[in-house]
Design an enzyme around this catalytic site. Structure first.
Site, mmCIF file in Angstrom:
data_model
loop_
_atom_site.group_PDB
_atom_site.id
_atom_site.type_symbol
_atom_site.label_atom_id
_atom_site.label_comp_id
_atom_site.label_asym_id
_atom_site.label_seq_id
_atom_site.Cartn_x
_atom_site.Cartn_y
_atom_site.Cartn_z
ATOM 1 N N ARG A 1 0.792 -1.243 0.000
ATOM 2 C CA ARG A 1 0.000 0.000 0.000
ATOM 3 C C ARG A 1 0.823 1.293 0.000
ATOM 4 O O ARG A 1 0.306 2.335 -0.371
ATOM 5 C CB ARG A 1 -0.972 0.026 1.185
ATOM 6 C CG ARG A 1 -1.939 -1.150 1.242
ATOM 7 C CD ARG A 1 -2.731 -1.312 -0.036
ATOM 8 N NE ARG A 1 -3.803 -2.299 0.092
ATOM 9 C CZ ARG A 1 -4.375 -2.913 -0.925
ATOM 10 N NH1 ARG A 1 -3.955 -2.665 -2.159
ATOM 11 N NH2 ARG A 1 -5.345 -3.782 -0.752
ATOM 12 N N ASP B 1 -1.683 -5.825 -11.494
ATOM 13 C CA ASP B 1 -2.602 -6.539 -10.604
ATOM 14 C C ASP B 1 -3.625 -5.604 -9.983
ATOM 15 O O ASP B 1 -3.313 -4.518 -9.503
ATOM 16 C CB ASP B 1 -1.833 -7.253 -9.496
ATOM 17 C CG ASP B 1 -2.755 -8.113 -8.656
ATOM 18 O OD1 ASP B 1 -3.336 -9.058 -9.221
ATOM 19 O OD2 ASP B 1 -2.927 -7.817 -7.462
ATOM 20 N N ASP C 1 -1.407 -12.817 -2.001
ATOM 21 C CA ASP C 1 -2.285 -11.713 -2.375
ATOM 22 C C ASP C 1 -2.727 -10.939 -1.129
ATOM 23 O O ASP C 1 -3.882 -10.532 -0.990
ATOM 24 C CB ASP C 1 -3.495 -12.203 -3.161
ATOM 25 C CG ASP C 1 -4.201 -11.073 -3.922
ATOM 26 O OD1 ASP C 1 -3.702 -9.928 -3.886
ATOM 27 O OD2 ASP C 1 -5.259 -11.334 -4.521
#
Length: 435
Positions: free
Chosen positions: A56, A146, A299
């Site tokens: 992030r 992604d 993920d």
């Protein structure tokens, strides 16, 4: 010179032997170690490597930072994580990927390897600065949009051709955007009963089929992110039989959970790609066991409560998983002859090989001392509130597991001791990784 001797570890779950570490590398032996650790009853694996992590930062430090994500990785036994490009700004230039790598070194709990975006801004219109990112100090070798699919076949072909020049790989998020407009969950019986727009398996499978043909035509490397359907397993198997240079990953949650959980409307189960049927779960388990699926990728996708704890249709998609990945994989694969050597292959050696991380994925003398010690007979319950990640969106809360991460060594530094963070590698104080 610093040295550590780990006594009586069961290497890959086999015979007990001692493991020597000298100056951050595995060694044949050590006579007078600075630290001796009794690993009786513990399994020694090469440090885990994740090819699919969302840290992030930059831009969404409220959901996760490189530091908290690295600490979460270390507690999960990971010594290297690959940071996906969908940050704010997107990691589509040399400057951004170098910043991410620098933040990883400054944190010092896991090697953070940036993944570069395939297209500028992940907008799917033009190729990003692939060559500049590859030539940068971050040495990017994996490129992915992604979160978005590279849907344009000509753009995908050009990306595959470009990365071939430096033996890079394109990691595709296989999701046809037209077939998934407004989709909320797997298309099937449960979606029909709940009245939620469905996400058909063919939306994933059609992109994988197209891309393996493109990779075959170009002779380039393709990696399939978070494969989730039985049909996808068969397409990858077919492609490998033809000699296509394709690798594939599956997540812990797609190995364990099904779309039946969506009946609860708990948004913790909302993820992209969606949870599928039990038949799909069985197929991806078999695919991982027989080698059709190469690796497990977490993920890991942390979200704030603001974005995750809401009604189903408004909730963000994604789950965290770095600290629960190994225990969940071992539980999910318990009936498939999947042992500790298989865990080392799919969660360490093979992902390191795909990425080109020569110092990870091995316990051989002379390589970087990246190592995890695991208690294989623990009685644990997954408690997300106690995890180092800022994300609390873990779908495995309360699940009992028999695997516990005890110690994690990053280039010889014991960053986790008895399950708790101990302190960062010297790189956090201006030192360097062992190259």
């Amino acid at each position: 010179m610093s040295s550590t001797l780990i006594r009586h570890a069961r290497v890959l779950g086999g015979e007990e032997r001692d493991i020597a570490i000298v100056d951050g590398r595995f060694a044949e032996s050590v006579e007078r170690p600075d630290e001796t650790i009794d690993a009786t009853g513990l399994v020694a694996l090469p440090g885990l490597v994740d090819l699919h992590t969302h840290l992030r930062e930059p831009g969404r430090e409220d959901a996760e930072t490189v530091l908290t994500g690295s600490q979460s990785a270390a507690r999960g036994g990971y010594t290297a994580v690959h940071a996906m490009a969908n940050t704010q700004p997107v990691a589509d230039t040399a400057g951004v990927v170098e910043q991410v790598a620098h933040l990883g070194r400054a944190a010092g709990y896991a090697q953070v390897v940036p993944i570069g975006a395939v297209t500028t801004g992940q907008a799917g219109q033009q190729l990003a600065e692939l060559g500049a990112m590859a030539a940068s100090a971050a040495r990017v070798r994996i490129f992915s949009d992604d979160g978005q699919c590279v849907a344009d076949p000509m753009l995908m072909r050009r990306a595959l051709e470009y990365v071939k020049t430096f033996d890079g790989v394109v990691a595709q998020h296989a999701q046809d955007p037209r077939l998934t407009e407004g989709a909320q969950m797997n298309e099937g019986l449960v979606s029909a009963e709940l009245g939620l727009p469905g996400w058909p398996a063919v939306a994933e499978e059609s992109i994988i089929a197209r891309d393996v043909l493109l990779a075959e035509h170009v002779g380039s490397r393709l990696h399939v992110c978070h494969l989730s359907t039985a049909g996808s397993v068969e397409i990858v198997r077919w492609a490998k039989e033809r000699g296509v240079r394709v690798t594939a990953e599956v997540t812990p949650h797609h190995l364990m959970l099904t779309d039946e959980l969506v009946r609860s409307y708990d948004p913790v189960y909302k993820v992209n790609p969606p949870l599928r049927t039990q038949a799909d779960v069985d197929a991806v388990r078999r695919g991982l066991a027989d080698g059709t699926i190469d690796i497990v990728g977490t993920d890991h996708a942390p979200h704030t409560a603001e974005h995750k704890c809401s009604e189903w249709t408004a909730a963000a998609m994604g789950m965290v998983g770095l600290e629960s990945a190994l225990p969940i994989v071992m539980e999910a694969m318990a009936d498939y002859g999947f042992g500790w050597a298989d865990a080392a292959r799919t969660m360490s050696a093979r992902p390191a090989q795909i990425s080109g991380l020569a110092e990870h994925g091995s316990l051989e003398p002379g390589t970087g001392a990246n190592l995890v010690l695991v208690d294989p007979a623990a009685h644990e319950v997954i408690r997300p509130a106690e995890h180092a990640t800022l994300g609390r969106n873990n779908p495995f809360a309360g699940i009992p597991v028999s695997t516990r991460i005890v110690d994690t060594f990053l280039f010889g530094t014991r960053v986790v001791a008895d399950g708790e963070l101990r302190g960062p590698h010297a790189t956090a104080r201006g030192g360097q990784w062992i190259e």
